[in-house]
Write an enzyme that holds these catalytic residues in place. Structure first.
Site, PDB file in Angstrom:
ATOM      1  CE  LYS A  13      -2.028  -0.972   3.914  1.00  0.00           C
ATOM      2  NZ  LYS A  13      -1.466  -2.313   4.216  1.00  0.00           N
ATOM      3  NE  ARG A  88      -4.795  -1.000   9.293  1.00  0.00           N
ATOM      4  CZ  ARG A  88      -3.718  -0.355   8.823  1.00  0.00           C
ATOM      5  NH1 ARG A  88      -3.650   0.936   8.841  1.00  0.00           N
ATOM      6  NH2 ARG A  88      -2.710  -1.041   8.338  1.00  0.00           N
ATOM      7  NE  ARG A 127       6.908  -3.024   6.340  1.00  0.00           N
ATOM      8  CZ  ARG A 127       5.568  -2.962   6.303  1.00  0.00           C
ATOM      9  NH1 ARG A 127       4.963  -2.160   5.445  1.00  0.00           N
ATOM     10  NH2 ARG A 127       4.851  -3.709   7.117  1.00  0.00           N
ATOM     11  NE  ARG A 160       5.893  -0.922  10.116  1.00  0.00           N
ATOM     12  CZ  ARG A 160       4.754  -0.838   9.427  1.00  0.00           C
ATOM     13  NH1 ARG A 160       4.723  -0.185   8.288  1.00  0.00           N
ATOM     14  NH2 ARG A 160       3.665  -1.405   9.881  1.00  0.00           N
ATOM     15  NE  ARG A 171       1.917  -5.632  11.739  1.00  0.00           N
ATOM     16  CZ  ARG A 171       2.578  -5.182  10.695  1.00  0.00           C
ATOM     17  NH1 ARG A 171       2.085  -4.203   9.971  1.00  0.00           N
ATOM     18  NH2 ARG A 171       3.729  -5.712  10.353  1.00  0.00           N
TER      19      ARG A 171
END
Ligand code: ADP
Ligand code: ADP
Ligand code: ZN
Length: 218
Positions: A13, A88, A127, A160, A171
């Protein structure tokens, strides 16, 4: 033009959002980025949201809604925006609709990025984000020019806190339970645009453009 982009954590995203806002000259609003910045700046909002985010849980709706309401009222949203990571929950979607109605605005398209779970795991595991400006990289698929340093500002890139294996799965689970129902919500409003999220970053962006070109976006 006002857009939403949704998809599971790590689907791309943020990456696609950067390309879309550049092309259309609209404002990128990422609630995740707003919260990470608040944590970095040690603001009251930062203290409020940190424990939820570190655990991989959603920030309570009332906090998120208030943050978004303030952000949408800013001038740079008037000529179009892309919402990344909001709404969300159905509650957030209903609140968004109320806010936009008051502002005389509406959402044109909801881009939903679909990616297989095993691809998500690879994307999240690799990431890395810049500690200073928040720019996002991938060790394998989008490495920075200099190892370990941000292309844009030179600061260190780090993993992260919520990209650990355990939190990542949690998640995804929360996404499926709380956010996936939005697919039906926006499909019923004929706003939903399904995008296959596998393949390279360029390939996915190509699919988004092809989908958008089907509509008159003036
Ligand atoms: P991802 O890249 O995993 O999709 P984001 O960067 O968009 O995640 O958001 C990171 C975290 O910020 C979420 O896991 C959640 O804790 C919090 N968050 C961001 N947006 C929202 C929202 N609309 N509602 C609730 N929590 C949110
Ligand atoms: P989200 O905002 O949905 O959580 P990101 O845009 O941060 O996802 O992407 C997650 C990770 O995967 C980042 O490291 C990013 O560089 C990488 N990535 C994004 N899109 C692709 C793609 N199409 N192919 C390979 N890696 C990708
Ligand atoms: Zn940077």
């Amino acid at each position: 033009m006002n857009l939403l982009i949704m998809g599971p954590p790590g689907s791309g995203k943020g990456t696609q959002s950067k390309l879309i806002v550049e092309k259309y000259g609209i404002t990128h609003i990422s609630t995740g980025d707003i919260f990470r910045q608040a944590i970095k700046d040690k603001t009251e909002l930062g203290y409020l949201v940190q424990s939820y985010m570190d655990k991989g849980e959603y920030v309570p709706d009332d906090i998120v809604v208030e943050v978004l309401e303030d952000r949408l009222a800013e001038d740079d949203c008037k000529d179009g925006f892309l919402l990344d990571g909001y709404p969300r929950t159905i509650y957030q979607a209903v609140k968004l609709e109320q806010m936009l109605t008051q502002l005389g605005m509406h959402i044109d398209h909801v881009l939903k990025i679909d990616v297989e779970p095993y691809v998500l795991v690879k994307r999240r595991a690799g990431r890395r984000v810049c500690m200073s400006c928040g720019a996002s990289y991938h060790l394998e698929f989008k490495p920075p020019k200099t190892k370990g340093a941000c292309d844009a500002c030179g600061h260190a890139i780090v993993q992260r806190a919520d990209d650990t294996e355990e939190t990542a799965f949690k998640r995804l689970d929360i996404y499926l339970k709380s956010t996936y129902p939005l697919v039906e919500y926006y499909d019923a409003k004929e706003k939903l645009r399904n995008i296959h999220g596998f393949g390279t970053i360029e390939r996915v962006f190509f699919r988004i453009n092809r989908e958008m070109d089907k509509y008159d976006n003036n």
